[in-house]
Design a protein around this motif. Sequence first.
Motif, mmCIF file in Angstrom:
data_model
loop_
_atom_site.group_PDB
_atom_site.id
_atom_site.type_symbol
_atom_site.label_atom_id
_atom_site.label_comp_id
_atom_site.label_asym_id
_atom_site.label_seq_id
_atom_site.Cartn_x
_atom_site.Cartn_y
_atom_site.Cartn_z
ATOM 1 N N PRO A 150 9.719 -38.680 -10.278
ATOM 2 C CA PRO A 150 10.001 -39.448 -11.506
ATOM 3 C C PRO A 150 10.226 -40.930 -11.244
ATOM 4 N N ALA A 151 10.897 -41.249 -10.137
ATOM 5 C CA ALA A 151 11.147 -42.655 -9.813
ATOM 6 C C ALA A 151 9.836 -43.387 -9.549
ATOM 7 N N VAL A 153 6.854 -42.582 -10.692
ATOM 8 C CA VAL A 153 6.101 -42.674 -11.947
ATOM 9 C C VAL A 153 6.625 -43.819 -12.810
ATOM 10 N N ILE A 154 7.944 -43.932 -12.921
ATOM 11 C CA ILE A 154 8.542 -45.018 -13.706
ATOM 12 C C ILE A 154 8.182 -46.369 -13.111
ATOM 13 N N TRP A 155 8.312 -46.475 -11.789
ATOM 14 C CA TRP A 155 8.007 -47.729 -11.103
ATOM 15 C C TRP A 155 6.564 -48.143 -11.343
ATOM 16 N N THR A 157 4.424 -47.149 -13.659
ATOM 17 C CA THR A 157 4.144 -47.407 -15.074
ATOM 18 C C THR A 157 4.584 -48.801 -15.482
ATOM 19 N N LEU A 158 5.772 -49.195 -15.052
ATOM 20 C CA LEU A 158 6.290 -50.516 -15.407
ATOM 21 C C LEU A 158 5.401 -51.630 -14.843
#
Length: 230
Positions: A150-151, A153-155, A157-158
């Motif tokens: 998840p970390a 993916v968030i990184w 995506t941003l």
Amino acid sequence: MNEFLTWLLDAVQSVDPIVRTLLAGVAIMLETSVLIGLVVPGDTVVIVAATAVASPLEGILLGLAVVIGALIGESIGFWLGRFLGPKIQHSWLGRRIGEENWARSERYLLRRGGPAIFLSRFLPVLHSLVPLTVGMSGYPYRRFLAWTIPACVIWATLYISVAAVAAGTYRQLADQLHYAGYIFVGIIVVFLVLVFVSKKIIERAERKHLDHGHEHDGTRAGLVEEDVED
């Protein structure tokens, strides 16, 4: 500014999309690998590659490449920690990192367990040391992945979204506004400043778990509880 920026963005976009995507994935793999992440600017490569995104599909493929690259890099760190951790820690390069950084990484993992794995992706130095420390600790690999995916993916995506939106906005405005290039630069700079500030906020919020002298009875609780569940 507009002429230079147009030339630069066109040069990036002229690179074959497959090559561009693979380069970004490899760069982030190196950036997240043990210790290499302290010298390889993978985030910069991702931002540059994202400016050439021409469609949602390209953005998704770039995101997948970056996430997979990050997971490969962190997995390398994990397994090196599992089999060679102490040797790396006491090597010349490990000593250059500093004993306190190693100790902070170990304390953070012991005190926070899984959340330390997730949050370390957004903390300087620790994002390279924590996977290695996790491997050394005997923490289950599948639980490591459950926290780090998840970390990543968030990184990804941003970074990809902001760079792609900034470049797309510039291309739309370049023929209408002579200062469109400054808008592009402004978006990127503001984003990087926000990333820097966010990292500082996270680091300050987590300081009690990072610094020496804030011991508590549940020091090993995070790891113990998750290992029991496993």
